[in-house]
Design an enzyme around this catalytic site. Structure first.
Site, PDB file in Angstrom:
ATOM      1  N   GLU A 138     100.919  12.234  88.809  1.00 45.40           N
ATOM      2  CA  GLU A 138     101.378  11.655  87.558  1.00 45.40           C
ATOM      3  C   GLU A 138     100.876  10.215  87.396  1.00 45.40           C
ATOM      4  O   GLU A 138     100.691   9.496  88.377  1.00 45.40           O
ATOM      5  CB  GLU A 138     102.909  11.684  87.501  1.00 45.40           C
ATOM      6  CG  GLU A 138     103.428  13.114  87.349  1.00 45.40           C
ATOM      7  CD  GLU A 138     104.947  13.232  87.380  1.00 45.40           C
ATOM      8  OE1 GLU A 138     105.452  14.117  86.687  1.00 45.40           O
ATOM      9  OE2 GLU A 138     105.616  12.459  88.081  1.00 45.40           O
ATOM     10  N   CYS A 193     100.156   2.764  85.310  1.00 51.10           N
ATOM     11  CA  CYS A 193     100.648   2.912  86.672  1.00 51.10           C
ATOM     12  C   CYS A 193      99.943   4.133  87.259  1.00 51.10           C
ATOM     13  O   CYS A 193     100.119   5.244  86.772  1.00 51.10           O
ATOM     14  CB  CYS A 193     102.162   3.106  86.583  1.00 51.10           C
ATOM     15  SG  CYS A 193     102.950   3.529  88.122  1.00 51.10           S
ATOM     16  N   CYS A 245     103.387  11.814  99.453  1.00 54.70           N
ATOM     17  CA  CYS A 245     103.460  10.549 100.184  1.00 54.70           C
ATOM     18  C   CYS A 245     103.994  10.818 101.578  1.00 54.70           C
ATOM     19  O   CYS A 245     104.862  11.660 101.765  1.00 54.70           O
ATOM     20  CB  CYS A 245     104.381   9.586  99.430  1.00 54.70           C
ATOM     21  SG  CYS A 245     104.474   7.939 100.166  1.00 54.70           S
ATOM     22  N   CYS A 301     110.521   7.541 101.731  1.00 57.32           N
ATOM     23  CA  CYS A 301     111.633   6.614 101.480  1.00 57.32           C
ATOM     24  C   CYS A 301     112.809   7.404 100.895  1.00 57.32           C
ATOM     25  O   CYS A 301     112.616   8.287 100.059  1.00 57.32           O
ATOM     26  CB  CYS A 301     111.194   5.518 100.516  1.00 57.32           C
ATOM     27  SG  CYS A 301     109.870   4.509 101.199  1.00 57.32           S
ATOM     28  N   CYS A 356     113.210   7.828  96.883  1.00 56.07           N
ATOM     29  CA  CYS A 356     112.027   7.999  96.041  1.00 56.07           C
ATOM     30  C   CYS A 356     111.607   9.462  96.062  1.00 56.07           C
ATOM     31  O   CYS A 356     111.491  10.056  97.134  1.00 56.07           O
ATOM     32  CB  CYS A 356     110.901   7.117  96.579  1.00 56.07           C
ATOM     33  SG  CYS A 356     109.380   7.233  95.613  1.00 56.07           S
ATOM     34  N   GLY A 371     102.372   7.780  96.055  1.00 56.99           N
ATOM     35  CA  GLY A 371     101.576   7.469  97.241  1.00 56.99           C
ATOM     36  C   GLY A 371     101.664   6.021  97.671  1.00 56.99           C
ATOM     37  O   GLY A 371     102.209   5.173  96.963  1.00 56.99           O
ATOM     38  N   SER A 415     100.971  -2.206  94.988  1.00 56.13           N
ATOM     39  CA  SER A 415     102.339  -2.166  95.489  1.00 56.13           C
ATOM     40  C   SER A 415     102.351  -1.462  96.840  1.00 56.13           C
ATOM     41  O   SER A 415     101.690  -0.450  97.027  1.00 56.13           O
ATOM     42  CB  SER A 415     103.211  -1.409  94.488  1.00 56.13           C
ATOM     43  OG  SER A 415     104.570  -1.462  94.872  1.00 56.13           O
ATOM     44  N   CYS A 455     110.349   4.028  87.851  1.00 58.47           N
ATOM     45  CA  CYS A 455     110.036   3.826  89.264  1.00 58.47           C
ATOM     46  C   CYS A 455     110.780   4.819  90.132  1.00 58.47           C
ATOM     47  O   CYS A 455     111.991   4.984  90.002  1.00 58.47           O
ATOM     48  CB  CYS A 455     110.449   2.430  89.703  1.00 58.47           C
ATOM     49  SG  CYS A 455     109.565   1.137  88.889  1.00 58.47           S
TER      50      CYS A 455
HETATM   51  N1  SAH Z   1     104.235   3.201  98.019  1.00 62.32           N
HETATM   52  C1  SAH Z   1     104.121   2.045  97.187  1.00 62.32           C
HETATM   53  C2  SAH Z   1     103.741   2.380  95.765  1.00 62.32           C
HETATM   54  C3  SAH Z   1     104.833   3.106  94.980  1.00 62.32           C
HETATM   55  S1  SAH Z   1     105.532   1.964  93.914  1.00 62.32           S
HETATM   56  C4  SAH Z   1     105.402   1.246  97.273  1.00 62.32           C
HETATM   57  O1  SAH Z   1     106.351   1.713  97.885  1.00 62.32           O
HETATM   58  O2  SAH Z   1     105.452   0.128  96.797  1.00 62.32           O
HETATM   59  C5  SAH Z   1     106.968   2.695  93.359  1.00 62.32           C
HETATM   60  C6  SAH Z   1     108.059   1.673  93.218  1.00 62.32           C
HETATM   61  O3  SAH Z   1     109.249   2.324  92.759  1.00 62.32           O
HETATM   62  C7  SAH Z   1     108.420   1.042  94.536  1.00 62.32           C
HETATM   63  O4  SAH Z   1     108.744  -0.308  94.372  1.00 62.32           O
HETATM   64  C8  SAH Z   1     109.630   1.856  94.924  1.00 62.32           C
HETATM   65  O5  SAH Z   1     110.375   1.250  95.895  1.00 62.32           O
HETATM   66  C9  SAH Z   1     110.321   1.994  93.594  1.00 62.32           C
HETATM   67  N2  SAH Z   1     111.294   3.092  93.540  1.00 62.32           N
HETATM   68  C10 SAH Z   1     111.272   4.232  94.221  1.00 62.32           C
HETATM   69  N3  SAH Z   1     112.340   4.993  93.924  1.00 62.32           N
HETATM   70  C11 SAH Z   1     113.065   4.305  93.013  1.00 62.32           C
HETATM   71  C12 SAH Z   1     114.264   4.570  92.289  1.00 62.32           C
HETATM   72  N4  SAH Z   1     114.899   5.714  92.444  1.00 62.32           N
HETATM   73  N5  SAH Z   1     114.723   3.624  91.436  1.00 62.32           N
HETATM   74  C13 SAH Z   1     114.038   2.486  91.239  1.00 62.32           C
HETATM   75  N6  SAH Z   1     112.887   2.189  91.866  1.00 62.32           N
HETATM   76  C14 SAH Z   1     112.411   3.084  92.749  1.00 62.32           C
END
Ligand code: SAH
Length: 340
Positions: free
Chosen positions: A92, A105, A112, A116, A119, A159, A191, A333
């Site tokens: 996406e 974006c 990935c 986390c 996510c 990713g 990021s 995000c």
């Molecule tokens: N792997 C990289 C690139 C992905 S960026 C990274 O972790 O930075 C995606 C962003 O969305 C990251 O800042 C991540 O922490 C945030 N994110 C992930 N899940 C989220 C959620 N449920 N609510 C808000 N932000 C979230």
């Protein structure tokens, strides 16, 4: 011989191809202009290249294309694209229009590895890295679909960009090339979840890009619960790498902090965060958690956000609160994954 995807090559690499055939290197520049400026993806339609050279190019290269399989537009104008990759997988990309800016974006991997705990991108595991052509291809597909220029790139899709380092850097070279997609380096943000070896490599390469770190807790115990990357590269190691990055690049580092109700939103958490970010010149972005059916975390209430940022304020830490964009279409995000 297996054909190569010509859009995987930087202009410098295409210059090597020219050299190897004994033709002037400026043909690489012309190739770039055809593809990235005029959007011509057929050697027969590039009359300023020598016929013989074009015949040769046909024997070693092909042009891949990333296709928009689905497009959803949010009530706030954010658009989410499901992008079909040549092998049938999908990722996406999200276009975020904002006054004069049109930020894309982009994803860098299918799935990935980092998993986390908040996510959705890692829920189906890791499939593979995206190629440079598949990364820039998301940009080309969105510009073609919308008929408008994209002005900014954030590597915040599916990713971990720094875990796909070489392809990331090639795509960046093509994005930044003044004969290519012409995005200024100040308009590109990488990021990272805090993948320290990647940050170190980026510091060595010093491409002049901005980075954003997904922090989410300054407390190692809590951060390790949320992000397994922290078990190997804890907040101390992370800060050390960020300080080196800053010494070299002299750009403030952006920290992202997802505020999750009742988990990392206490006064103590805010104090820890304030002390941590002061380790390096920074910007701080507070992101209210975007709920997902896959996890039990809760979005913070307005008063919880207020109390948290008051602590930051009282300690002289500046911050912005990120407005969620495209939540109604799961484009915000942490809501991106690949499904076909
Ligand atoms: N792997 C990289 C690139 C992905 S960026 C990274 O972790 O930075 C995606 C962003 O969305 C990251 O800042 C991540 O922490 C945030 N994110 C992930 N899940 C989220 C959620 N449920 N609510 C808000 N932000 C979230």
């Amino acid at each position: 011989m297996k054909l190569r995807d010509i859009k995987d090559l930087t202009r410098e690499e295409l210059g090597e191809v020219c050299r190897s055939r004994g033709v002037p290197v400026f043909h690489a520049q012309q190739l770039f202009e055809w593809m990235y400026r005029k959007k011509v993806f057929d050697f027969s339609l590039m009359p300023n290249l020598p016929v013989k050279f074009r015949e040769y190019l046909k024997t070693i290269f092909y042009f891949s294309e990333i296709k928009v399989l689905k497009k959803e537009v949010s009530t706030d104008g954010t658009a989410k694209f499901l992008m079909g990759l040549p092998d049938g997988l999908a990722v996406e990309s999200v276009l975020i229009p904002e006054r004069k800016r049109r930020t894309l974006c982009v994803s860098t991997q299918v799935g990935c590895k980092f998993g986390c705990k908040f996510c959705v991108s890692g829920l189906n595991g890791f499939k593979r890295n995206l190629t440079p052509a598949e990364i820039t291809g998301q940009f080309l597909a969105v510009e073609k679909d919308t008929g408008e220029k994209v002005t900014n790139i954030v590597f915040m899709g599916v990713g971990e960009p720094l875990d796909n380092f070489e392809n990331l850097m090639k795509s960046v070279a093509i994005f930044m090339d003044n004969r290519g997609l012409e995005i200024g380096k100040r308009k590109i943000v990488i990021s990272t979840c805090g993948f320290v070896p990647g940050i170190e490599r980026l510091t060595e390469t010093a491409p002049g890009l901005r980075i954003s770190v997904s922090l989410h807790s300054a407390d190692d115990k809590k951060r390790s619960k949320l992000m397994s990357v922290n078990k190997k590269y804890d907040t101390g190691k992370l800060m050390k790498a960020l300080k080196k990055f800053y010494e070299k690049e002299k750009f403030a580092i952006t920290f992202e902090y997802i505020l999750m109700s009742g988990f990392n939103s206490s006064e103590r958490d805010a104090v820890a965060l304030s002390m941590y970010v002061k380790g390096v010149p920074h910007k701080l972005n507070i992101i209210p958690y975007n709920p997902s059916e896959h996890f039990d975390w809760k979005a913070p209430s307005g008063s919880e956000i207020g109390a948290f940022v008051n602590v930051l304020k009282s300690r002289g830490v500046f911050y912005t609160i990120r407005k969620p964009r495209g939540r109604d279409i799961s484009a915000a995000c942490g809501q991106l994954k690949a499904k076909v």
